[in-house]
Design a protein around this motif. Sequence first.
Motif, mmCIF file in Angstrom:
data_model
loop_
_atom_site.group_PDB
_atom_site.id
_atom_site.type_symbol
_atom_site.label_atom_id
_atom_site.label_comp_id
_atom_site.label_asym_id
_atom_site.label_seq_id
_atom_site.Cartn_x
_atom_site.Cartn_y
_atom_site.Cartn_z
ATOM 1 N N THR A 89 -10.929 21.362 21.944
ATOM 2 C CA THR A 89 -11.557 22.464 21.215
ATOM 3 C C THR A 89 -10.937 22.634 19.837
ATOM 4 O O THR A 89 -9.969 21.972 19.487
ATOM 5 N N SER A 90 -11.477 23.556 19.076
ATOM 6 C CA SER A 90 -10.892 23.872 17.778
ATOM 7 C C SER A 90 -9.525 24.509 17.973
ATOM 8 O O SER A 90 -9.313 25.265 18.918
ATOM 9 N N ILE A 91 -8.613 24.191 17.063
ATOM 10 C CA ILE A 91 -7.241 24.686 17.189
ATOM 11 C C ILE A 91 -6.740 25.241 15.864
ATOM 12 O O ILE A 91 -7.268 24.932 14.802
ATOM 13 N N ASN A 92 -5.723 26.089 15.954
ATOM 14 C CA ASN A 92 -4.981 26.529 14.770
ATOM 15 C C ASN A 92 -3.804 25.609 14.511
ATOM 16 O O ASN A 92 -3.446 25.361 13.361
ATOM 17 N N SER A 129 14.140 4.144 18.183
ATOM 18 C CA SER A 129 14.442 4.941 19.374
ATOM 19 C C SER A 129 15.843 4.658 19.916
ATOM 20 O O SER A 129 16.420 3.588 19.717
ATOM 21 N N ARG A 130 16.350 5.660 20.605
ATOM 22 C CA ARG A 130 17.680 5.601 21.217
ATOM 23 C C ARG A 130 17.555 5.919 22.694
ATOM 24 O O ARG A 130 16.590 6.559 23.118
ATOM 25 N N ALA A 131 18.528 5.531 23.467
ATOM 26 C CA ALA A 131 18.508 5.838 24.900
ATOM 27 C C ALA A 131 18.393 7.342 25.136
ATOM 28 O O ALA A 131 17.760 7.792 26.093
ATOM 29 N N ALA A 132 18.964 8.126 24.240
ATOM 30 C CA ALA A 132 18.930 9.587 24.370
ATOM 31 C C ALA A 132 17.529 10.154 24.158
ATOM 32 O O ALA A 132 17.283 11.327 24.450
ATOM 33 N N ASP A 133 16.600 9.345 23.660
ATOM 34 C CA ASP A 133 15.218 9.802 23.500
ATOM 35 C C ASP A 133 14.451 9.752 24.807
ATOM 36 O O ASP A 133 13.301 10.212 24.887
ATOM 37 N N THR A 134 15.045 9.158 25.833
ATOM 38 C CA THR A 134 14.406 9.105 27.145
ATOM 39 C C THR A 134 14.112 10.516 27.626
ATOM 40 O O THR A 134 15.022 11.336 27.768
ATOM 41 N N ALA A 135 12.838 10.814 27.850
ATOM 42 C CA ALA A 135 12.401 12.161 28.199
ATOM 43 C C ALA A 135 10.891 12.136 28.396
ATOM 44 O O ALA A 135 10.245 11.113 28.163
ATOM 45 N N SER A 136 10.345 13.263 28.791
ATOM 46 C CA SER A 136 8.888 13.435 28.794
ATOM 47 C C SER A 136 8.501 14.218 27.552
ATOM 48 O O SER A 136 9.216 15.136 27.138
ATOM 49 N N TYR A 137 7.374 13.840 26.979
ATOM 50 C CA TYR A 137 6.906 14.465 25.748
ATOM 51 C C TYR A 137 5.532 15.079 25.990
ATOM 52 O O TYR A 137 4.647 14.443 26.559
ATOM 53 N N PHE A 138 5.392 16.321 25.556
ATOM 54 C CA PHE A 138 4.168 17.080 25.792
ATOM 55 C C PHE A 138 3.582 17.564 24.476
ATOM 56 O O PHE A 138 4.323 17.997 23.582
ATOM 57 N N CYS A 139 2.261 17.517 24.396
ATOM 58 C CA CYS A 139 1.600 18.208 23.304
ATOM 59 C C CYS A 139 1.047 19.529 23.835
ATOM 60 O O CYS A 139 0.807 19.679 25.036
ATOM 61 N N ALA A 140 0.892 20.479 22.941
ATOM 62 C CA ALA A 140 0.376 21.786 23.318
ATOM 63 C C ALA A 140 -0.442 22.348 22.172
ATOM 64 O O ALA A 140 -0.076 22.199 21.000
ATOM 65 N N THR A 141 -1.532 22.993 22.511
ATOM 66 C CA THR A 141 -2.380 23.586 21.482
ATOM 67 C C THR A 141 -2.759 24.999 21.890
ATOM 68 O O THR A 141 -2.710 25.368 23.064
ATOM 69 N N ASP A 142 -3.130 25.787 20.894
ATOM 70 C CA ASP A 142 -3.824 27.016 21.213
ATOM 71 C C ASP A 142 -5.269 26.630 21.473
ATOM 72 O O ASP A 142 -5.651 25.471 21.357
ATOM 73 N N ASP A 143 -6.079 27.564 21.866
ATOM 74 C CA ASP A 143 -7.453 27.254 22.236
ATOM 75 C C ASP A 143 -8.337 28.369 21.697
ATOM 76 O O ASP A 143 -8.443 29.432 22.308
ATOM 77 N N LEU A 144 -8.941 28.112 20.544
ATOM 78 C CA LEU A 144 -9.684 29.165 19.879
ATOM 79 C C LEU A 144 -10.949 29.564 20.646
ATOM 80 O O LEU A 144 -11.469 30.662 20.476
ATOM 81 N N THR A 145 -11.444 28.688 21.529
ATOM 82 C CA THR A 145 -12.658 29.041 22.263
ATOM 83 C C THR A 145 -12.382 30.101 23.304
ATOM 84 O O THR A 145 -13.296 30.776 23.777
ATOM 85 N N LYS A 164 -1.838 32.128 23.602
ATOM 86 C CA LYS A 164 -1.418 31.197 24.635
ATOM 87 C C LYS A 164 -1.442 29.764 24.139
ATOM 88 O O LYS A 164 -2.261 29.386 23.316
ATOM 89 N N LEU A 165 -0.523 28.980 24.688
ATOM 90 C CA LEU A 165 -0.543 27.536 24.490
ATOM 91 C C LEU A 165 -1.053 26.869 25.756
ATOM 92 O O LEU A 165 -0.803 27.345 26.860
ATOM 93 N N VAL A 166 -1.753 25.765 25.570
ATOM 94 C CA VAL A 166 -2.177 24.958 26.705
ATOM 95 C C VAL A 166 -1.520 23.594 26.566
ATOM 96 O O VAL A 166 -1.640 22.940 25.524
ATOM 97 N N PHE A 167 -0.801 23.180 27.610
ATOM 98 C CA PHE A 167 -0.018 21.953 27.571
ATOM 99 C C PHE A 167 -0.758 20.799 28.228
ATOM 100 O O PHE A 167 -1.490 20.978 29.192
ATOM 101 N N GLY A 168 -0.506 19.600 27.721
ATOM 102 C CA GLY A 168 -0.965 18.391 28.380
ATOM 103 C C GLY A 168 -0.027 18.024 29.510
ATOM 104 O O GLY A 168 0.944 18.731 29.796
ATOM 105 N N LYS A 169 -0.310 16.899 30.159
ATOM 106 C CA LYS A 169 0.477 16.478 31.316
ATOM 107 C C LYS A 169 1.686 15.649 30.933
ATOM 108 O O LYS A 169 2.534 15.368 31.774
ATOM 109 N N GLY A 170 1.757 15.220 29.701
ATOM 110 C CA GLY A 170 2.965 14.572 29.220
ATOM 111 C C GLY A 170 2.967 13.063 29.268
ATOM 112 O O GLY A 170 2.237 12.439 30.037
ATOM 113 N N THR A 171 3.792 12.489 28.402
ATOM 114 C CA THR A 171 4.095 11.060 28.403
ATOM 115 C C THR A 171 5.562 10.891 28.751
ATOM 116 O O THR A 171 6.422 11.508 28.115
ATOM 117 N N LYS A 172 5.836 10.067 29.758
ATOM 118 C CA LYS A 172 7.228 9.819 30.145
ATOM 119 C C LYS A 172 7.728 8.591 29.408
ATOM 120 O O LYS A 172 7.254 7.479 29.629
#
Lengths: 113, 114
Positions: B27-30, B79-95, B101-109
């Motif tokens: 959706t549209s986001i800020n 990248s470094r070994a210390a970058d090992t983690a899960s990464y998530f994107c999150a957006t607001d949802d103007l609709t 509120k933020l809505v999060f994705g399921k992440g990339t490990k």
Amino acid sequence: DAGITQSPRHKVTETGTPVTLRCHQTENHRYMYWYRQDPGHGLRLIHYSYGVKDTDKGEVSDGYSVSRSKTEDFLLTLESATSSQTSVYFCAISEGQARTPQHFGDGTRLSIL
Amino acid sequence: SQQGEEDPQALSIQEGENATMNCSYKTSINNLQWYRQNSGRGLVHLILIRSNEREKHSGRLRVTLDTSKKSSSLLITASRAADTASYFCATDDLTQGGSEKLVFGKGTKLTVNP
């Protein structure tokens, strides 16, 4: 690190018992959030608060209630815990709305047997 | 409802390589935000990019946003070994009038091997 403390950090309880999780902040932020994190679902919003005694539902609010009687404390209650509520629960705070970053606690791992 | 979806779900690279993760939303986001989560810890905010921005840098992180394609990418360079983690994107949802509120994705490990 933002001053956010979640308690307890771990809890094991039985189906049907009430459970209360506490989130305490020292940042005086207006917004507070409760999320649950489950494999395959990512992070889902349960309830949030935009001020003292001002709360609203999130995506997965059924079976949960919240209260915020002071700026610094946000409580999440499971009135009668079910096994489907086994999860890791995160509290987050933010200064403003969704245009500002959220700061997270380290979570509460809750197991309901 | 899931707003953001990260791709790939998992990524394994060698130390020194670059890592690219993608996020698509509906959706549209800020704004769009990226977070990192180390194992057993809470999420940590990395970077926020507003809908009128196309690219943003923070140290070894580079984020791009294409609102016409409703997608964002996070690049971690050297990248470094210390970058090992899960990464998530999150957006607001103007609709959903979702400015609170933020809505999060399921992440990339991401796994960075020494």
